[in-house]
Structure formats: structure tokens, C-alpha cells
Design a protein around this motif. Sequence first.
Motif, PDB file in Angstrom:
ATOM      1  N   GLU A   1       0.836  -1.206   0.000  1.00 56.74           N
ATOM      2  CA  GLU A   1       0.000   0.000   0.000  1.00 56.74           C
ATOM      3  C   GLU A   1       0.872   1.259   0.000  1.00 56.74           C
ATOM      4  O   GLU A   1       0.581   2.254  -0.668  1.00 56.74           O
ATOM      5  CB  GLU A   1      -0.932  -0.014   1.226  1.00 56.74           C
ATOM      6  CG  GLU A   1      -2.083   0.977   1.145  1.00 56.74           C
ATOM      7  CD  GLU A   1      -2.755   1.061  -0.226  1.00 56.74           C
ATOM      8  OE1 GLU A   1      -2.768   2.174  -0.788  1.00 56.74           O
ATOM      9  OE2 GLU A   1      -3.222   0.033  -0.758  1.00 56.74           O
ATOM     10  N   LEU A   2       1.989   1.173   0.756  1.00 51.28           N
ATOM     11  CA  LEU A   2       2.921   2.306   0.818  1.00 51.28           C
ATOM     12  C   LEU A   2       3.542   2.566  -0.559  1.00 51.28           C
ATOM     13  O   LEU A   2       3.637   3.702  -1.019  1.00 51.28           O
ATOM     14  CB  LEU A   2       4.018   1.988   1.849  1.00 51.28           C
ATOM     15  CG  LEU A   2       4.779   3.158   2.471  1.00 51.28           C
ATOM     16  CD1 LEU A   2       3.830   4.147   3.104  1.00 51.28           C
ATOM     17  CD2 LEU A   2       5.765   2.658   3.509  1.00 51.28           C
ATOM     18  N   LYS A   3       3.936   1.476  -1.228  1.00 50.78           N
ATOM     19  CA  LYS A   3       4.539   1.609  -2.565  1.00 50.78           C
ATOM     20  C   LYS A   3       3.535   2.206  -3.555  1.00 50.78           C
ATOM     21  O   LYS A   3       3.869   3.067  -4.362  1.00 50.78           O
ATOM     22  CB  LYS A   3       5.002   0.238  -3.082  1.00 50.78           C
ATOM     23  CG  LYS A   3       6.319  -0.223  -2.487  1.00 50.78           C
ATOM     24  CD  LYS A   3       6.721  -1.549  -3.097  1.00 50.78           C
ATOM     25  CE  LYS A   3       7.982  -2.087  -2.439  1.00 50.78           C
ATOM     26  NZ  LYS A   3       8.367  -3.394  -2.968  1.00 50.78           N
ATOM     27  N   ARG A   4       2.290   1.738  -3.486  1.00 46.78           N
ATOM     28  CA  ARG A   4       1.255   2.258  -4.401  1.00 46.78           C
ATOM     29  C   ARG A   4       1.068   3.759  -4.185  1.00 46.78           C
ATOM     30  O   ARG A   4       0.966   4.542  -5.127  1.00 46.78           O
ATOM     31  CB  ARG A   4      -0.087   1.556  -4.175  1.00 46.78           C
ATOM     32  CG  ARG A   4      -0.182   0.182  -4.773  1.00 46.78           C
ATOM     33  CD  ARG A   4      -1.625  -0.337  -4.707  1.00 46.78           C
ATOM     34  NE  ARG A   4      -2.446   0.285  -5.723  1.00 46.78           N
ATOM     35  CZ  ARG A   4      -2.424  -0.065  -7.009  1.00 46.78           C
ATOM     36  NH1 ARG A   4      -1.619  -1.014  -7.436  1.00 46.78           N
ATOM     37  NH2 ARG A   4      -3.211   0.534  -7.872  1.00 46.78           N
ATOM     38  N   SER A   5       1.026   4.150  -2.909  1.00 43.32           N
ATOM     39  CA  SER A   5       0.810   5.561  -2.592  1.00 43.32           C
ATOM     40  C   SER A   5       1.987   6.409  -3.072  1.00 43.32           C
ATOM     41  O   SER A   5       1.798   7.500  -3.622  1.00 43.32           O
ATOM     42  CB  SER A   5       0.630   5.713  -1.078  1.00 43.32           C
ATOM     43  OG  SER A   5       0.074   6.949  -0.782  1.00 43.32           O
ATOM     44  N   ALA A   6       3.215   5.873  -2.892  1.00 40.97           N
ATOM     45  CA  ALA A   6       4.407   6.597  -3.362  1.00 40.97           C
ATOM     46  C   ALA A   6       4.383   6.722  -4.879  1.00 40.97           C
ATOM     47  O   ALA A   6       4.683   7.776  -5.441  1.00 40.97           O
ATOM     48  CB  ALA A   6       5.674   5.865  -2.907  1.00 40.97           C
ATOM     49  N   MET A   7       3.982   5.635  -5.547  1.00 39.66           N
ATOM     50  CA  MET A   7       3.969   5.656  -7.015  1.00 39.66           C
ATOM     51  C   MET A   7       2.890   6.622  -7.534  1.00 39.66           C
ATOM     52  O   MET A   7       3.050   7.234  -8.587  1.00 39.66           O
ATOM     53  CB  MET A   7       3.751   4.239  -7.552  1.00 39.66           C
ATOM     54  CG  MET A   7       4.162   4.060  -8.997  1.00 39.66           C
ATOM     55  SD  MET A   7       5.879   4.481  -9.350  1.00 39.66           S
ATOM     56  CE  MET A   7       6.692   2.921  -9.139  1.00 39.66           C
ATOM     57  N   ARG A   8       1.786   6.761  -6.770  1.00 41.12           N
ATOM     58  CA  ARG A   8       0.771   7.752  -7.162  1.00 41.12           C
ATOM     59  C   ARG A   8       1.381   9.160  -7.128  1.00 41.12           C
ATOM     60  O   ARG A   8       1.116   9.992  -7.989  1.00 41.12           O
ATOM     61  CB  ARG A   8      -0.436   7.701  -6.226  1.00 41.12           C
ATOM     62  CG  ARG A   8      -1.392   6.585  -6.534  1.00 41.12           C
ATOM     63  CD  ARG A   8      -2.698   6.734  -5.779  1.00 41.12           C
ATOM     64  NE  ARG A   8      -3.356   5.452  -5.684  1.00 41.12           N
ATOM     65  CZ  ARG A   8      -3.387   4.705  -4.589  1.00 41.12           C
ATOM     66  NH1 ARG A   8      -2.823   5.129  -3.482  1.00 41.12           N
ATOM     67  NH2 ARG A   8      -3.995   3.538  -4.575  1.00 41.12           N
ATOM     68  N   ALA A   9       2.193   9.397  -6.086  1.00 43.14           N
ATOM     69  CA  ALA A   9       2.856  10.706  -5.972  1.00 43.14           C
ATOM     70  C   ALA A   9       3.810  10.914  -7.149  1.00 43.14           C
ATOM     71  O   ALA A   9       3.866  12.001  -7.740  1.00 43.14           O
ATOM     72  CB  ALA A   9       3.617  10.799  -4.655  1.00 43.14           C
ATOM     73  N   VAL A  10       4.539   9.862  -7.531  1.00 47.34           N
ATOM     74  CA  VAL A  10       5.470   9.952  -8.671  1.00 47.34           C
ATOM     75  C   VAL A  10       4.689  10.273  -9.948  1.00 47.34           C
ATOM     76  O   VAL A  10       5.066  11.152 -10.726  1.00 47.34           O
ATOM     77  CB  VAL A  10       6.259   8.632  -8.846  1.00 47.34           C
ATOM     78  CG1 VAL A  10       7.110   8.677 -10.114  1.00 47.34           C
ATOM     79  CG2 VAL A  10       7.142   8.367  -7.633  1.00 47.34           C
ATOM     80  N   ALA A  11       3.575   9.566 -10.151  1.00 44.10           N
ATOM     81  CA  ALA A  11       2.755   9.788 -11.355  1.00 44.10           C
ATOM     82  C   ALA A  11       2.266  11.237 -11.404  1.00 44.10           C
ATOM     83  O   ALA A  11       2.246  11.864 -12.468  1.00 44.10           O
ATOM     84  CB  ALA A  11       1.578   8.823 -11.369  1.00 44.10           C
ATOM     85  N   ALA A  12       1.891  11.773 -10.224  1.00 45.32           N
ATOM     86  CA  ALA A  12       1.421  13.170 -10.171  1.00 45.32           C
ATOM     87  C   ALA A  12       2.568  14.129 -10.497  1.00 45.32           C
ATOM     88  O   ALA A  12       2.387  15.104 -11.239  1.00 45.32           O
ATOM     89  CB  ALA A  12       0.846  13.483  -8.789  1.00 45.32           C
ATOM     90  N   LEU A  13       3.756  13.854  -9.963  1.00 43.39           N
ATOM     91  CA  LEU A  13       4.919  14.711 -10.238  1.00 43.39           C
ATOM     92  C   LEU A  13       5.245  14.727 -11.737  1.00 43.39           C
ATOM     93  O   LEU A  13       5.649  15.742 -12.282  1.00 43.39           O
ATOM     94  CB  LEU A  13       6.144  14.229  -9.451  1.00 43.39           C
ATOM     95  CG  LEU A  13       6.122  14.463  -7.933  1.00 43.39           C
ATOM     96  CD1 LEU A  13       7.259  13.713  -7.257  1.00 43.39           C
ATOM     97  CD2 LEU A  13       6.225  15.949  -7.601  1.00 43.39           C
ATOM     98  N   LEU A  14       5.053  13.584 -12.379  1.00 41.84           N
ATOM     99  CA  LEU A  14       5.384  13.489 -13.810  1.00 41.84           C
ATOM    100  C   LEU A  14       4.430  14.283 -14.699  1.00 41.84           C
ATOM    101  O   LEU A  14       4.690  14.472 -15.874  1.00 41.84           O
ATOM    102  CB  LEU A  14       5.408  12.015 -14.252  1.00 41.84           C
ATOM    103  CG  LEU A  14       6.655  11.234 -13.802  1.00 41.84           C
ATOM    104  CD1 LEU A  14       6.471   9.749 -14.035  1.00 41.84           C
ATOM    105  CD2 LEU A  14       7.904  11.730 -14.523  1.00 41.84           C
TER     106      LEU A  14
END
Length: 1129
Positions: free
Chosen positions: A1069-1082
Motif C-alpha cells: 500500500e505504501l509503494k502504491r501511494s508513493a507511485m501515485r505521488a510519482v505519477a502526479a509529479l510526472l
Amino acid sequence: MASVSYHISSLLEKMTSTDKDFRFMATNDLMMELQKDSIKLDEDSEKKVVKMLLKLLEDKNGEVQNLAVKCLGPLVGKVKEYQVETIVDTLCTNMLSDKEQLRDISSIGLKTVISELPPASTGEHLEKIIPLIVQYCNVEDDELREYCFQAFESFVRRCPKEIDPHIPNVMGLCLKYITFDPNYNYDNEEEEEEEMMETENGEDEEQESDDEYSDDDDISWKVRRSAAKCLEAIVSSRHDLLQDFYKTLSPVLISRFKEREENVKADIFSAYISLLKQTLPIQSWLHASDASGKDDVPLTMLQNQVPNIVKALHKQLKEKSIKSRQGCFSLLTELANVLPGCLADHIPALVPGKFVCGLGVEDQGWLNPFLTCIVFSLADKSSSSNMRIDTLSFLHVLLCNHQPEVFHPHIKSLLPPVVTCIGDPFYKITSEALLVTQQLVKVIRPLDKSCTFDAKPYVKDLFAGTLKRLKAADIDQEVKERAISCMGQIIYNVGDHLSTDLQPTLKIFLERLKNEITRLTTVKALTLIASSPLKIDLRPILGEGFPILASFLRKNQRALKLSTLTALDILVKNYSDSLKPAMIESVLTELPALITENDMHVSQVAITFLTTLAKAYPSCISKISGSVLAEIFQLVHSPLLQGGALNAIIDFFQALVLTKTPTMGYSELMKQLTAPVYSSGSAGASVTLHKQAYYSVAKCVAALSSACPKEAPAIVSQFIQDVKNPRSSSAVKVLAFLSLAEMGRTMNLSAQRELKTVILEAFTSPSEEVKSAASYALGNISVGNLKEYLPFMLKEIGSQPKRQYLLLHSLKEVISSSPTDGLKPYVEDIWALLFKHCECTEEGTRNVVAECLGKLTLVNPSELLPRLKKQLSSGSPHARSTVVTAVKFTIADQPQPIDALLKGSIGDFLKTLQDPDLNVRRVALAMFNSAAHNKPSLIRDLLNAVLPSLYNETKVRRELIREVEMGPFKHTVDDGLDVRKAAFECMYTLLESCLDRLDIYEYLNHVEDGLKDHYDIRMLTFIMLARLSTLCPNAMLQRLERLIEPLRATCSTKVKAGSVKQEFEKQDELKRSAMRAVAALLTIPEVEKSPAMAEFSSQIRSNPEMASLFESIQKDSASLPTSESMDMS
């Protein structure tokens, strides 16, 4: 690497050739190399390339110079930072050169370098760069000045933090040079204009004067344009300076609306529109109770400047230039949106023939003849399509935002050009004209107020123009829909003037109803017509139309079902005498399928329609199939039922029982309502329904009993017997108490003598559910008879410490549900009692006491809020935490009488953010969060004082971390975690409600700390990053390097082998949330220029696990309508 170095060396050698073609080709080849992603330069090559390109800036050949400048862009991303410094320093020095060509080429080079640098890198050099550029603004070189302002604009947009101290200086230069027009004398023009107004023949002379001044060599307009663009950048990025803008910038921009160069004028209008857009969001933050707050100062300042704006646009609206007039209308449209009604005084549009040089002869002063200009722009043959569309769009906003009476004197001149536009061959003009016509119809005959204006003479033209479009089958979809809506409005407002035209038009509606593409719009139009106070005769189309509407309830189109139910509801209410039983039955058969917990809103609308049917056609209710009732009962027993759908069911049952239909009387309905509870078995059997369902059933029981008051005493006695019966299951007792509660709230149950005893006995029940229901019952029964029950309850709270918690819950119900006047006599007694318990060691009890205190304060805020404040100095942390939590319960998202008092004293309550006690600080953060979420106006002006305390609570405190031994294991406990979570939740809420009051860079420092904190905090900060990427993309760009590392660390974490299942799930769940943040940054523009982000992106792509996670995140976000957010209320 060696081969790259060799290739570069050979190119550098050719660049020193005496042959200009060799130099050109070598520089061109170098540019091709630098544009490759794969190229990596060693330190020596970097040095040589930088040196050579800077040298080529002074090349004798202009083409070689230009290529060298172009190479600088891709180069800065490939060399180390100190080399970038060398480039910037050299370019800045060159800009002071005596050689004009070198100055120009170096300023272009600096602009190129700045636009390619990551903002963080540029920001570091601003202290050196800004003073130099300020200096160059004074050099007599217009092209150089243009580049200076372009550089300023770039800094403002990309390095907001670093440019901040220089904003006043930059703004001053912009305001100076936006008026820089050395070859043109505006004073003469104004004098001429005054003369023109006296002689009444100005326009030709004015045109000549423009020609006189045209000067091909004059490029000062470029300086003015770049200054205007820079001002727009400042305005759109510095919401916090809004008041200053209205003081200093707004008057200058208004004075420059007279700008002679069309392109510059467009940018000046654009800058002013940006200013208006910045003013608009403030209105959504203003709560009604707070309308006189500090935040509406810019709106007031703007209001005061409206006459100047109107006066300045006065001449522009008469210009032959279409682009200028379009700009005026765009600006006026925005103005009317920001300040609805603000143009009312300036509308007295002087109809054609009644104005001289645009000024009214009838003492209209300088008032701008808007409507005359609108008429001119619509009728003028030379007007472009866009000009007409913009004009219609402005007219629409004007009509929507001003009172109808304002327009009545001008309808005669306004209507013909609008009707002409309906017939325009270009569909976009037709579409916009139909929208305006729909609004005009409401203006010429408003049905919601008495009106003396005679609409009859205008109906024929409006109707004929719209009818032509309504009949046409081969037109654009949008035009079809707007023609239907417009005709619906015409029939609604002036249907009584249509005489023989009405029925044929309704027949067209019937045809459109049968068409899949137009049916939804037609249903909405018919709903409007059916609700007209003119009582339009719809009988000719009901026979055929009603079954068609019934068939729409089967369609798999949610919007169509909802609109159809609304239409049927209004038809049954207003045309009940024209509907035949067969028509009603055709609809009834479609209803059971619509009532389901899968779509509560459709269910609610369907049940509301059933209620209308029960009232209008009591006889047809016997035809309601058992399946409709079965679906409704199923809904009552659903855990999802609440709010609007539950209220709709309650209304339906009350209407149903009053129809006195056999098999659907009081006792039959009661039996079906309570069946699942009574059939759940003997005592001790498990409760079959969800807790929420008991409340729903109880509310329905109370509703039926209030509709049939004769039946109520018997059912109350039955419930009391159920509770007393030792064989009754917990479920039966819970339902009995909840039903007694709902009934007792509205009727006096004092005749039931044993009720108090029965309730108090239930407080000792072994079942928690029964105890809770009994407590709820006591509270609500007391609401129905305060005089008898409240003193009894207060006495019990004082004398029964074991039952205290349950009795306090009862008291909470009394305070929440009783009318203020009824409670007032008891306030002092309740207050004294509550304060005896505010230091209780049980947190649960303290929370109930706090809620009671908060809600009681609302009864008499002026007296009770100061008393709460006084308690802050109490020595006990428990008492302080109770008081602060009580304040949280006084804050609601709706305006309340307490708001003004709260605003004055909330600062004192927020001082508890510095309380020595950890728990007091935690509840203070919860109170602060509630204020920021529900009523931000309370805390916006206090943020400067409060934020340091808030940020302080985001830090990890080592002294609060302890080790606990659990058998053979040691477990770490962080007592500060809850407080940190509360602090980060507050930070998130502030993003939504007070972003303009935050120093976003300071804010980001604490977000960065959170990225390395505990699991719960990291989850919060990842969501914050995603939100920040949308709200503050520039600030995020500058911090990317620091944000990426913690994200990378989370995404690449491996869980230890042998860990428990929960640990794996947690990490996922932590990884998914971090990856959502990465997707938003991109998604941030220009993010690709960050080397760190580019590297991380390629790492994600090359790692199968990360790549698949990233893909699934992107699929999720594509299916969601809005970005992820969390509710912090």
C-alpha cells in the motif's frame, strides 16, 4: 566515452577554422550531438565545449553566432553546475559590452540558458543576475529591454521563492515601461478627443492621427508588450499581493487600455483579465457570516474602479479594430463574473440614434453604451465569427448577472440582431445566440416577480427564429439541444401568447422525444414546460408522450432515468386530471427495478415519485405490485440507507398509510417493517440486521405512528412490554428503544409511567447495543418533554457514577435536538454539572462532556464562550483538553450566530498548540483542523502566528519514543505519533482552504521530513505531494531533487523474507501511494528537465516490478474523475 571525446575534439578543431562554412557545419554537428540523450561529456570535454561556444558568440559570421546560442540550450543540461555558472557569468559580462551585436546575442543566450535550467539551478544565481538585468533596462536599446522583461517573466514563473525580494523592483520597472512610447503623444490625443466630442465628428480625425504616428523603425511596442506579459506573470503567481495590485497596478493597466498597438493592447487586456481571475476565488472562501472580512477588500477596491474601467473601455468599444473590441468584451465578461451586477449603472444603453460620439444626449455622462456596442458588433457585416461569439457570450453573462428591469428599455434594439444570429449559417454563432435568447425570454417576462414590461410584441420574432432551428434535422447536435431548451423556455415564459402555434410546436417535442440523440434534452424541456405557472395545455401530447416517458425508465442511461422521473413527478402533480389510469399503470410497472441499494439517488427520486402518486391517485396505490413494496422494505433494512433516501421512504410510508388501501394499512406495514427483527429468534440470538438498519426502521415506525396517532399508544405499550420481557432478544430490545426514541422526540410519552424505570434498568443490560439504545431513548424522549425528563436526568447524572457515561450520552441528545428556547431555563444547571465532569480520567467520558459543552455554548454564545475561554487557565490538562474539544464542536460549515465571537477568541484557544501536555496539543490540532476545513475564515488571519506551532508538531521527538517488552520481544512505542499525524492532517487541510496564506517552501520543508517518518505519516505526505503537484507545480519543480530520494527508497524497498502477511500488505500500500505521488509529479510541465527525475523515470521503466505498479496506477487514475484526496473534517 573515448570515442565521444575524440569526435567532440575534432568538431572543436573545425570550429577554429578560418572558413566560416567549416565553423558553421562543425557547430551544427555539435548541436546534433548535444541533443542526444545518451551523450556523456568528461570534465575536459565540458570545459573545452563551453569555452569554444562562448568564443563563437563573438564570431564575425551572424549565422555561426546564432547556432552557438542555440547550442547553449541543450548544453546546460549536460554539464556540471560550475560550468553553467561560467556560461551565465560570461553572458552577463557580455551584456555590458559596448558592441550592440554582442549585447543582443548574449541576452538571447541568457534567455535560452534560463529557459533550459531546472528552476532550482536558476534560483541560486538570481541574486547575481537580477541587479545586472535591472541595469540593462536603462540601456537605450529597446530589443535588449524586451529580453530583460522576458527574463524577468521567466524568473517570476519559474523561481517564485528567489524572485520574491525583487518583486517590488521588477513591478516598478514593468509599470514604468508599459507606458514607454516615446514616439507618440497621448496627451494630444486626449485633447483632440475632447475637441472631437464638442464638434461631434471625431472618428475620422482620430484615424488620421494614428496614421501620422506610424513609424516602421519604432520597436518600443516590444518593450511595452514584454512588460505587460511580465505583469501578467506576477499577477497570476502572487495572489497574496492582490490588494497591492489594486492599489498600484490596476490604475496603470486601466490607463493603458488606450494602447495604440493592437498586440500590446491584447496583452494588457490579458494581464487585467488575470487580475480579475485572481480576485474570483476569494468569493468561494467567503462564508456568508464572514462577508465583511478582510478578504473582500480587493473586491471592494475593484468595485470602486469599475467606473474607470468602463470609461477606459468606452472608446475601445467603438474602434474599428475587431481584435480590440473582442478584448473589451472578454474583459467585461470576466468583470461581470467576478462582480455580478456591477455593470448595472453603466448599462443604460443608449439606443442607436440617441447617442452622440457614444455619449448620451440625455445627461448620461460618460456611461458606456454597452448594448449599443453589442448591437453594432452583432450587426456589423465586417465582424468576424469570433467577434460575434465573444459579443454573444458577454451579452449572456450580462443578462444572467443583472436584474431584468435594467434591459427592458433596450429590448427593441437588442432583439433583432440576436434573432438574426440564430439564423447564422455558422453553428457556433447559432448555438451561442440560442443560449442568449433563452436568457432574453426570462428577461422580457420574468414570472417570479410582477413586471409591467409588455413582452407580446417580441414573442413572434423570438418564436419564429427558434422554431426554424427546432424544425431543422440536419444541424449540429449542440444547436439541436439548445433549440429544444430555448423553445422550452419560450413556452414556459410566454406560452400563453403563442395561440395556434403552441400545439404544432409541442408535436415537434414529441418527435424529438422519440429520437435517441435529443430525448434527454427534450425530457428536461418538457419538465420545465410542465412546471410553468401559465398552466400550458399539454393534453394533446400526454396520451402518446406518457408511455414513451415510462419506457425511458427501462433504458440503461442514468441521467435519462433521473430526468424522466422528475418529469413524471411534475406531470402527475400539475396534470393529474388529464392522466388516465392506464398511463399511471404503465409507469408503475417500471418502478420496482429502479429501487435498489446499488443506486441510492435513483431510488430516492423513484420513491419521491411514488409519494406524489400516492397523494394524487390514492386509488391507484392498490395496483402497486408487492415487488415495489418488497424493494422498499429491503432498502429500509439496508446498512447503506441514510439521508435523502431515508427521508423519501418516510414521506412515502406516511402518504401510503393515509390512502387507507386494504393490505397496506398501519398494522400490515408495521409487521413488514419489524419482521426481520422479531423473527431473528429467541433471546441471545445474533442480531441479523446492521446497526444502521435499526435506526432506519425506528424512524419509519415513528413516521407511521405520527400519521396514525390513534395507533401510537398501543405500539408504545407493546415496545415497553418487549423491553421488559426477559425472553426478548437484544435485537428486539434495541429496536424497541430506538423506536421509542424516535416517537418520543415528537410526542409526549409522560403517560407511560414505567418508562423511566425501564430505561434505567436497561442501563445494566449485559448487551452494549441495548445500553446504547436505552441511552439514546432517554435523550430523545426528554426532548419531547423537557420539563419532566431533564431535571430527572440531571439528578441521575449527579447521583449515579456508574451510569454516568450513558446518561451523558442521553444529555448530548437533549442538547443537540432541543429548541434553543426550551433549553435556556436549564443552561446554568447543565453547565455546572458538565464542568464537574470535565476532568474525568476516562477520555470517552471527557469527549461526550466536551460535545455537550460545545453544543450548549451555541445556545447562548455571548455568555458561554467567554466562560470556556476562562477555563483555559485551569491547572488540569484534562480540563484544558475538554475545553478545546468543546470549541471544536462549536465550529460548523454553515453560518452561525457564534461565528463573529469565535473569530475574535479562537486565537486564545489556539495558543494551546504550545501547551506542555501532549494530549492537549493533539486536541488543539483537531480543533484547528476542523476550523480550517469547515470555516477557514476563522483562522486565515492567524496563520502567521499559528504555523510555527503547527510545524513544530511535525517533528519526531526522541524523548517520546519508548521500548516495551512483550514476552521475549521488544516493541517500540512512539507516543508522539498521534500528534504528528494530527499536524500533517492539518497541513493537508490548509492546502485546500488557505493555500494563498502559506509560504509553500517552508511548508515543503516539513513535507520532506514527513516522507522519512512512520508508515502513517508517509501515507499522508504521499497524498500531499500528489495534491501539491497540481496546486504548486513550480515550487515542486524546484524541490524535485530532494523529494525523489525518499520516493525512490519507498518504491524499491524489499520486505524481509519471513515477515507476516500484514507487513507485506502494508508495504504494498505504501509503494502504491508513493507511485501515485510519482505519477502526479510526472504531470508537472517541464519536469523532464530535471536530471534526477529523468533518471528515476528510466529506473521505473527498467524495473519490471516498478513498471507494472506504475502502469496500474496510471490505469486507476484514468478511470477516476478527480484526483485523489482525503477528507480531513
